[in-house]
Write a protein that holds these residues in place. Structure first.
Motif, mmCIF file in Angstrom:
data_model
loop_
_atom_site.group_PDB
_atom_site.id
_atom_site.type_symbol
_atom_site.label_atom_id
_atom_site.label_comp_id
_atom_site.label_asym_id
_atom_site.label_seq_id
_atom_site.Cartn_x
_atom_site.Cartn_y
_atom_site.Cartn_z
ATOM 1 N N LYS A 35 -7.785 -17.929 5.321
ATOM 2 C CA LYS A 35 -8.226 -17.349 4.594
ATOM 3 C C LYS A 35 -8.490 -15.027 4.386
ATOM 4 O O LYS A 35 -8.287 -15.106 3.520
ATOM 5 C CB LYS A 35 -8.731 -17.686 3.386
ATOM 6 C CG LYS A 35 -10.702 -17.295 3.491
ATOM 7 C CD LYS A 35 -11.331 -17.927 2.409
ATOM 8 C CE LYS A 35 -11.220 -20.181 2.605
ATOM 9 N NZ LYS A 35 -11.623 -20.676 1.516
ATOM 10 N N ASN A 36 -9.432 -15.156 5.557
ATOM 11 C CA ASN A 36 -10.072 -14.418 6.150
ATOM 12 C C ASN A 36 -9.035 -12.744 6.799
ATOM 13 O O ASN A 36 -9.256 -12.276 6.736
ATOM 14 C CB ASN A 36 -11.398 -13.596 5.911
ATOM 15 C CG ASN A 36 -12.388 -14.711 5.381
ATOM 16 O OD1 ASN A 36 -12.092 -14.174 4.318
ATOM 17 N ND2 ASN A 36 -13.390 -15.351 5.811
ATOM 18 N N GLN A 38 -5.814 -13.435 5.935
ATOM 19 C CA GLN A 38 -4.101 -12.919 4.679
ATOM 20 C C GLN A 38 -5.494 -11.722 3.839
ATOM 21 O O GLN A 38 -5.562 -12.698 2.659
ATOM 22 C CB GLN A 38 -3.848 -13.789 4.380
ATOM 23 C CG GLN A 38 -3.300 -14.856 5.322
ATOM 24 C CD GLN A 38 -1.979 -13.869 6.018
ATOM 25 O OE1 GLN A 38 -1.334 -13.319 5.038
ATOM 26 N NE2 GLN A 38 -1.518 -14.017 7.602
ATOM 27 N N ARG A 39 -5.881 -10.961 4.039
ATOM 28 C CA ARG A 39 -6.993 -10.468 3.179
ATOM 29 C C ARG A 39 -5.839 -9.369 2.021
ATOM 30 O O ARG A 39 -5.229 -8.996 2.551
ATOM 31 C CB ARG A 39 -8.163 -9.511 4.115
ATOM 32 C CG ARG A 39 -9.078 -10.141 4.869
ATOM 33 C CD ARG A 39 -9.786 -9.782 5.371
ATOM 34 N NE ARG A 39 -10.789 -8.797 4.749
ATOM 35 C CZ ARG A 39 -11.824 -7.818 4.955
ATOM 36 N NH1 ARG A 39 -11.950 -7.829 6.073
ATOM 37 N NH2 ARG A 39 -12.519 -7.871 4.211
ATOM 38 N N ASP A 269 -16.423 -14.147 -4.769
ATOM 39 C CA ASP A 269 -15.710 -14.808 -5.641
ATOM 40 C C ASP A 269 -16.268 -15.471 -7.089
ATOM 41 O O ASP A 269 -16.713 -15.793 -6.528
ATOM 42 C CB ASP A 269 -15.013 -15.887 -4.259
ATOM 43 C CG ASP A 269 -14.176 -17.225 -4.633
ATOM 44 O OD1 ASP A 269 -13.631 -16.721 -6.568
ATOM 45 O OD2 ASP A 269 -13.902 -17.617 -3.828
#
Length: 327
Positions: A35-36, A38-39, A269
């Motif tokens: 997930k980090n 694809q920032r 988040d």
């Protein structure tokens, strides 16, 4: 005319900054996590050539909202417009970096273009353009006894502010943010370095009041529904009942949102629960924590903050029930 910016409270600034960094870095706050890798997925205004070639990658952000100016005081109506976004920065270690591992990574710096005191009477006659022109650059700095090179690409674009009277006392205010950076590449990772990331607009008015688009008066409902917003969601911000400031962000919020006073700091988040994220950070293994410390400084700050929370502070995150005032 009143200085509209005098009404910007610290709470509004905190809220706008939280929106700016929403999704910046996600748990487990390690660069190796998928997930980090694809920032920069929230609120991107991409270079126009890239956006036109890749459907779904917007190159325009559009905000439309209603403004009541029926009870104008002497001096007329003044509007302030601020467009804020993140600019991706590439970081590389220089020879001699010692003490801590350095992994090449991307960070971000805050950018803002703004104009104060636009007369509504002028905007009704012709649009006003705010230029976005950030030259490419690089700088070196110290990092744990070594050095780091930070570099960024050029950004070009503009924000166009216009107004149209819909009926006596009611004006539709429009802000179009356009990225005209002349970049024609195909690789997403490179495109993001030419993108206005997490872009949002703050609008403020003196001499008039904005209309809630979420809960407009019945007589203005059709006009509110006719506002066309692209990549942005305008809501009223500030104290309950105040209608002088509008935040138009790529995140769906409600009118007069608040940052929970129990939260000790940003976890990037807002859809998650602070207690759950904090406990998840504390449960990470030593190697995972080491990777966080060797990564983005903001991730390291989260790790250090979570580790230093007292039992009392953790209990404050356990949960609280708030009653919303009746509408």
């Amino acid at each position: 005319m009143d200085r509209v910016t005098d009404r910007v409270t610290d709470e509004v600034r905190r809220l706008a900054r939280a929106v700016l960094y929403e999704g910046y870095l996600l748990w487990p706050y390690r660069q190796s996590a998928l997930k980090n890798q694809q920032r920069w997925t929230i609120g991107g205004v991409h270079p126009e050539p890239y956006g036109r070639a890749h459907d779904g990658n917007a190159w325009v952000m559009r905000t439309e909202c209603l403004l009541e100016d029926g009870a104008v005081r002497e001096g007329g109506v003044a509007v302030d417009v601020s467009v804020r976004f993140l600019h991706v920065v590439a970081c590389e270690g220089l020879p001699g970096v010692g003490g801590r591992r350095f992994v090449p990574r991307e960070e971000a710096v805050e950018r803002e273009v703004a104009v104060c005191g636009l007369g509504l009477d002028v905007l009704l006659r012709e649009p006003y353009r705010i230029e976005i022109d950030v030259p490419a650059g690089r700088e070196t700095g110290e990092l744990d006894g070594g050095g780091v090179l930070r570099s960024w690409q050029a950004l070009r674009g503009h924000a166009e502010v216009s107004a149209r009277r819909l009926r006596p006392g009611i004006v539709r205010l429009t802000v179009r943010v356009v990225n005209t950076t002349p970049w024609n590449g195909e690789v997403r990772a490179e495109a993001m370095r030419h993108t206005l990331v997490s872009a949002h607009t703050v609008l403020q008015v003196a001499g008039g009041e904005f209309v809630s688009l979420m809960d407009p008066p019945e007589e203005l409902r059709m006009l509110a529904e006719g506002c066309r917003n692209v990549g942005a969601w305008p809501v009223l911000v500030g104290e309950d009942g105040d209608r002088h400031t509008m935040l138009s962000a790529p995140i769906i919020l409600y009118d007069h949102p608040r940052i929970a006073p129990e939260s000790p700091g940003d976890l990037f988040d807002a859809t998650e629960i602070d207690q759950l994220l904090t406990l998840s950070v504390l449960a990470l293994g030593e190697e995972e924590k080491r990777e966080i410390r060797d990564g983005d400084p903001r991730g390291r700050e989260i790790l250090d903050r979570c580790a230093s929370l007292t039992a009392e502070q953790l209990m404050r995150l356990h949960g609280i029930l708030r009653e919303e005032p009746a509408s």
